[in-house]
Design a protein around this motif. Structure first.
Motif, PDB file in Angstrom:
ATOM      1  N   GLU A   1       0.921  -1.766   0.090  1.00  7.53           N
ATOM      2  CA  GLU A   1      -0.012  -0.510   0.213  1.00  7.53           C
ATOM      3  C   GLU A   1       0.368   1.473  -0.119  1.00  7.53           C
ATOM      4  OE1 GLU A   1      -3.495  -0.085  -0.113  1.00  7.53           O
ATOM      5  OE2 GLU A   1      -3.955  -1.968   0.416  1.00  7.53           O
ATOM      6  N   ARG A   2       0.776   2.162  -0.193  1.00  8.56           N
ATOM      7  CA  ARG A   2       1.059   3.702   0.067  1.00  8.56           C
ATOM      8  C   ARG A   2       0.266   4.536   0.026  1.00  8.56           C
ATOM      9  NH1 ARG A   2       2.535   7.202  -5.670  1.00  8.56           N
ATOM     10  NH2 ARG A   2       0.353   7.439  -5.755  1.00  8.56           N
ATOM     11  N   ASP A   3      -0.834   4.641   0.343  1.00  8.01           N
ATOM     12  CA  ASP A   3      -2.045   5.552   1.316  1.00  8.01           C
ATOM     13  C   ASP A   3      -2.333   4.941   2.663  1.00  8.01           C
ATOM     14  OD1 ASP A   3      -1.579   7.412  -0.414  1.00  8.01           O
ATOM     15  OD2 ASP A   3      -3.433   6.752  -2.123  1.00  8.01           O
ATOM     16  N   VAL A   4      -2.561   5.571   3.441  1.00  7.05           N
ATOM     17  CA  VAL A   4      -2.893   5.097   5.149  1.00  7.05           C
ATOM     18  C   VAL A   4      -3.838   6.561   5.437  1.00  7.05           C
ATOM     19  CG1 VAL A   4      -1.076   5.930   6.608  1.00  7.05           C
ATOM     20  CG2 VAL A   4      -2.487   4.079   6.959  1.00  7.05           C
ATOM     21  N   TRP A   5      -5.581   5.651   6.045  1.00  3.33           N
ATOM     22  CA  TRP A   5      -5.968   6.614   6.864  1.00  3.33           C
ATOM     23  C   TRP A   5      -5.246   7.199   8.171  1.00  3.33           C
ATOM     24  CZ3 TRP A   5      -9.118   9.606   3.967  1.00  3.33           C
ATOM     25  CH2 TRP A   5      -9.809   9.331   2.912  1.00  3.33           C
ATOM     26  N   VAL A   6      -5.135   8.410   8.142  1.00  2.00           N
ATOM     27  CA  VAL A   6      -4.482   9.028   9.764  1.00  2.00           C
ATOM     28  C   VAL A   6      -5.390   9.464  10.643  1.00  2.00           C
ATOM     29  CG1 VAL A   6      -2.264  10.308  10.962  1.00  2.00           C
ATOM     30  CG2 VAL A   6      -2.629   8.565   8.505  1.00  2.00           C
ATOM     31  N   ALA A   7      -5.889   9.141  11.507  1.00  2.00           N
ATOM     32  CA  ALA A   7      -6.338   9.525  12.938  1.00  2.00           C
ATOM     33  C   ALA A   7      -6.195  10.425  13.466  1.00  2.00           C
ATOM     34  CB  ALA A   7      -7.895   8.553  13.018  1.00  2.00           C
ATOM     35  N   THR A   8      -6.210  11.955  13.829  1.00  3.09           N
ATOM     36  CA  THR A   8      -5.414  12.136  15.101  1.00  3.09           C
ATOM     37  C   THR A   8      -6.127  12.837  16.011  1.00  3.09           C
ATOM     38  OG1 THR A   8      -4.896  13.980  14.006  1.00  3.09           O
ATOM     39  CG2 THR A   8      -3.081  12.694  14.026  1.00  3.09           C
ATOM     40  N   ALA A   9      -6.069  13.659  16.763  1.00  3.86           N
ATOM     41  CA  ALA A   9      -7.447  14.487  17.697  1.00  3.86           C
ATOM     42  C   ALA A   9      -6.260  15.400  18.383  1.00  3.86           C
ATOM     43  CB  ALA A   9      -8.359  14.108  18.802  1.00  3.86           C
ATOM     44  N   ASP A  10      -6.921  17.375  18.385  1.00  3.55           N
ATOM     45  CA  ASP A  10      -6.216  17.624  19.187  1.00  3.55           C
ATOM     46  C   ASP A  10      -5.454  17.963  20.096  1.00  3.55           C
ATOM     47  OD1 ASP A  10      -8.401  19.158  19.281  1.00  3.55           O
ATOM     48  OD2 ASP A  10      -8.889  20.816  18.499  1.00  3.55           O
ATOM     49  N   ALA A  11      -6.019  18.197  21.408  1.00  3.01           N
ATOM     50  CA  ALA A  11      -5.541  18.431  22.616  1.00  3.01           C
ATOM     51  C   ALA A  11      -7.229  19.073  23.042  1.00  3.01           C
ATOM     52  CB  ALA A  11      -4.733  20.285  23.335  1.00  3.01           C
ATOM     53  N   GLY A  12      -7.774  19.083  23.204  1.00  3.94           N
ATOM     54  CA  GLY A  12     -10.243  19.881  22.953  1.00  3.94           C
ATOM     55  C   GLY A  12     -10.191  18.725  22.208  1.00  3.94           C
ATOM     56  N   GLY A  13      -9.862  17.362  21.685  1.00  5.57           N
ATOM     57  CA  GLY A  13     -10.279  16.256  21.322  1.00  5.57           C
ATOM     58  C   GLY A  13     -11.003  16.512  20.194  1.00  5.57           C
ATOM     59  N   LEU A  14     -10.803  17.514  19.161  1.00  4.24           N
ATOM     60  CA  LEU A  14     -11.146  17.586  17.884  1.00  4.24           C
ATOM     61  C   LEU A  14     -10.604  16.369  16.796  1.00  4.24           C
ATOM     62  CD1 LEU A  14     -12.982  19.411  16.164  1.00  4.24           C
ATOM     63  CD2 LEU A  14     -11.026  21.035  15.311  1.00  4.24           C
ATOM     64  N   PRO A  15     -11.201  16.159  16.208  1.00  3.03           N
ATOM     65  CA  PRO A  15     -10.594  14.626  15.475  1.00  3.03           C
ATOM     66  C   PRO A  15      -9.944  15.607  14.353  1.00  3.03           C
ATOM     67  CG  PRO A  15     -13.223  14.464  15.003  1.00  3.03           C
ATOM     68  CD  PRO A  15     -12.765  15.467  16.512  1.00  3.03           C
ATOM     69  N   CYS A  16      -9.307  14.891  12.989  1.00  2.29           N
ATOM     70  CA  CYS A  16      -9.029  15.242  11.581  1.00  2.29           C
ATOM     71  C   CYS A  16      -8.892  13.939  11.697  1.00  2.29           C
ATOM     72  CB  CYS A  16      -7.489  16.079  12.029  1.00  2.29           C
ATOM     73  SG  CYS A  16      -7.428  16.366  10.750  1.00  2.29           S
ATOM     74  N   LEU A  17      -8.944  13.150  10.171  1.00  2.00           N
ATOM     75  CA  LEU A  17      -9.117  12.156   9.468  1.00  2.00           C
ATOM     76  C   LEU A  17      -8.551  12.130   8.009  1.00  2.00           C
ATOM     77  CD1 LEU A  17      -8.873   8.919   9.554  1.00  2.00           C
ATOM     78  CD2 LEU A  17     -11.501   9.827   8.584  1.00  2.00           C
ATOM     79  N   VAL A  18      -7.410  11.778   7.820  1.00  2.00           N
ATOM     80  CA  VAL A  18      -6.474  12.072   6.627  1.00  2.00           C
ATOM     81  C   VAL A  18      -5.795  11.192   5.382  1.00  2.00           C
ATOM     82  CG1 VAL A  18      -6.281  14.780   6.629  1.00  2.00           C
ATOM     83  CG2 VAL A  18      -5.041  13.216   7.396  1.00  2.00           C
ATOM     84  N   ALA A  19      -5.567  11.228   4.573  1.00  2.00           N
ATOM     85  CA  ALA A  19      -5.066  10.372   3.979  1.00  2.00           C
ATOM     86  C   ALA A  19      -3.471  10.105   3.869  1.00  2.00           C
ATOM     87  CB  ALA A  19      -5.238   9.265   2.941  1.00  2.00           C
ATOM     88  N   LEU A  20      -3.173  10.486   4.313  1.00  2.00           N
ATOM     89  CA  LEU A  20      -1.342  10.355   3.396  1.00  2.00           C
ATOM     90  C   LEU A  20      -0.465   9.183   2.632  1.00  2.00           C
ATOM     91  CD1 LEU A  20      -0.200  12.153   7.232  1.00  2.00           C
ATOM     92  CD2 LEU A  20      -0.752  13.097   4.971  1.00  2.00           C
ATOM     93  N   TRP A  21       0.274   9.469   2.676  1.00  2.00           N
ATOM     94  CA  TRP A  21       1.539   8.434   1.783  1.00  2.00           C
ATOM     95  C   TRP A  21       2.384   7.496   3.170  1.00  2.00           C
ATOM     96  CZ3 TRP A  21       3.603  11.875  -2.663  1.00  2.00           C
ATOM     97  CH2 TRP A  21       3.012  11.773  -3.482  1.00  2.00           C
ATOM     98  N   PHE A  22       2.856   6.483   3.034  1.00  2.00           N
ATOM     99  CA  PHE A  22       3.776   6.104   4.197  1.00  2.00           C
ATOM    100  C   PHE A  22       4.991   5.218   3.438  1.00  2.00           C
ATOM    101  CE2 PHE A  22       0.978   2.890   3.261  1.00  2.00           C
ATOM    102  CZ  PHE A  22       1.689   1.810   3.923  1.00  2.00           C
ATOM    103  N   ALA A  23       6.031   4.730   4.416  1.00  2.00           N
ATOM    104  CA  ALA A  23       6.656   4.120   3.866  1.00  2.00           C
ATOM    105  C   ALA A  23       7.219   2.916   5.526  1.00  2.00           C
ATOM    106  CB  ALA A  23       8.049   4.624   3.817  1.00  2.00           C
TER     107      ALA A  23
END
Length: 152
Positions: free
Chosen positions: A24-46
């Motif tokens: 695979e070349r892409d992976v979904w990346v889920a993170t959250a900020d200090a207040g708990g606001l989620p963020c979901l993006v696809a990024l390339w990876f190795a």
């Protein structure tokens, strides 16, 4: 995959996860900020055999969340072939990233963030938990890694 197929055993699931990390070349990346606001993006990876290496700008929400929160959940696939990876994150500037990791990322993606902009950083995601399943019949036994160690 058909629901009538026998569930894969843990050895097969681990082999399938490692193969996926290699192709695979892409992976979904889920993170959250200090207040708990989620963020979901696809990024390339190795994948280097131990960690996934990502790159994005420190000026965007994902970059800040990876740096500040030091945790991420990565996901592959659709609901019929799921791989979830929970990982601990280390942040590297362009000058501090290990040369082998940057070279592997560039070779895998065809893009070298170090040559793009000073705002790009690299993120090493070390898996601490891995789950894999293909349908409800594979939910039992889906935990392949816990506390950073393969359970098989």
């Amino acid at each position: 995959m058909k629901i009538t197929e026998e569930p894969r055993d843990a050895v097969r699931r681990k082999r399938d996860v490692l193969a996926r990390l290699g192709r695979e070349r892409d992976v979904w990346v889920a993170t959250a900020d200090a207040g708990g606001l989620p963020c979901l993006v696809a990024l390339w990876f190795a994948w280097d055999g131990e960690s996934l290496w990502l790159s994005t700008r420190l000026t965007n929400p994902t970059g800040r969340n990876l740096r500040d929160g030091r945790r991420a959940r990565l996901a592959f696939g659709d609901t019929q072939d799921v791989v979830l990876i929970d990982g601990e994150v280390e942040t590297y500037g362009a000058a501090g990233v290990p040369a082998a990791a940057a070279a592997a990322f560039t070779q895998r993606t065809g893009w070298d963030p170090r040559r793009d902009s000073a705002t790009y950083a690299f993120f090493r995601v070390r898996p601490v938990a891995v789950q894999a399943w293909r349908g409800e019949h594979e939910l039992p036994g889906r935990h392949l890694m816990r506390a950073g160690g393969w359970v098989i």
